[in-house]
Design a protein around this motif. Structure first.
Motif, mmCIF file in Angstrom:
data_model
loop_
_atom_site.group_PDB
_atom_site.id
_atom_site.type_symbol
_atom_site.label_atom_id
_atom_site.label_comp_id
_atom_site.label_asym_id
_atom_site.label_seq_id
_atom_site.Cartn_x
_atom_site.Cartn_y
_atom_site.Cartn_z
ATOM 1 N N UNK A 83 -51.148 -28.580 -26.940
ATOM 2 C CA UNK A 83 -51.835 -27.832 -25.877
ATOM 3 C C UNK A 83 -52.608 -28.748 -24.926
ATOM 4 N N UNK A 84 -52.777 -30.009 -25.298
ATOM 5 C CA UNK A 84 -53.545 -30.950 -24.470
ATOM 6 C C UNK A 84 -52.706 -32.151 -24.027
ATOM 7 N N UNK A 85 -51.405 -32.007 -24.047
ATOM 8 C CA UNK A 85 -50.501 -33.103 -23.662
ATOM 9 C C UNK A 85 -50.834 -34.388 -24.420
ATOM 10 N N UNK A 86 -51.024 -34.241 -25.726
ATOM 11 C CA UNK A 86 -51.312 -35.369 -26.621
ATOM 12 C C UNK A 86 -52.570 -36.150 -26.227
ATOM 13 N N UNK A 87 -53.597 -35.409 -25.812
ATOM 14 C CA UNK A 87 -54.902 -36.007 -25.506
ATOM 15 C C UNK A 87 -55.473 -36.691 -26.746
ATOM 16 N N UNK A 88 -55.152 -36.154 -27.905
ATOM 17 C CA UNK A 88 -55.637 -36.689 -29.177
ATOM 18 C C UNK A 88 -54.511 -37.442 -29.877
ATOM 19 N N UNK A 89 -54.911 -38.334 -30.794
ATOM 20 C CA UNK A 89 -53.946 -39.012 -31.652
ATOM 21 C C UNK A 89 -54.465 -38.927 -33.087
ATOM 22 N N UNK A 90 -53.587 -39.035 -34.028
ATOM 23 C CA UNK A 90 -53.962 -39.021 -35.440
ATOM 24 C C UNK A 90 -54.453 -40.408 -35.845
ATOM 25 N N UNK A 91 -55.428 -40.425 -36.740
ATOM 26 C CA UNK A 91 -55.918 -41.686 -37.288
ATOM 27 C C UNK A 91 -56.288 -41.460 -38.751
#
Length: 159
Positions: A83-91
């Motif tokens: 929903x945020x165009x991959x604004x977040x990433x997994x860590x």
């Protein structure tokens, strides 16, 4: 996409029923997997499923609980990313915590609900796996639909 992003994307797909050989989740027949399309609205179905699990939390097996937290949290995180165009990433917990020692006291160890987070480029962290665990344990005040709405709003208007 990074390797961990790919892994959590696969976990989200497992939650949605894409793999027959994935570890089983708790009460899979209670989850409307046909409605899981990575949209924010699909989290309403996840909330319904988690409400059922909350009511039956004393019947959950440890292995299925772990798969449910991991796959369900991955699904919530992937909805937020979608929903945020991959604004977040997994860590991974072990990669995030050395740079955030102030959080170590609040989240002292890596466990299934805390093994990974989503973060933005400014370091804002969110815990979708933990939200799944909290809903199962505490109930509907831990709506994943609402939780995701907050992260989506933050990404679109970071003020």
């Amino acid at each position: 996409m990074s390797e961990i992003d790919n892994i959590f994307h696969e976990f989200a797909a497992a939650f949605a029923g894409a793999f027959n050989n994935a570890n089983p989740i708790c009460f899979p027949d209670q989850l409307n997997r046909d409605a899981l399309d990575l949209s924010h609205d699909s989290l309403k179905y996840v909330d319904e499923y988690l409400a059922y699990l909350h009511r039956h939390k004393n019947e959950l097996g440890a292995e299925e609980w772990n798969s449910t937290i991991l796959y369900g949290g991955a699904y919530v995180g992937e909805v937020i990313r979608n929903e945020t165009d991959n604004h977040y990433r997994w860590i991974d917990y072990n990669d995030y915590m050395p740079d955030h020692p102030d959080l170590q006291a609040l989240i002292p160890e890596r466990s299934t609900p805390t093994c990974a987070f989503i973060v933005d480029d400014k370091g804002k962290m969110s815990m979708p796996l933990n939200k799944i665990a909290r809903f199962i344990d505490e109930g509907e005040e831990n709506s994943v639909h609402f939780f995701a709405a907050c992260d989506i709003k933050h990404a679109k208007d970071p003020q």
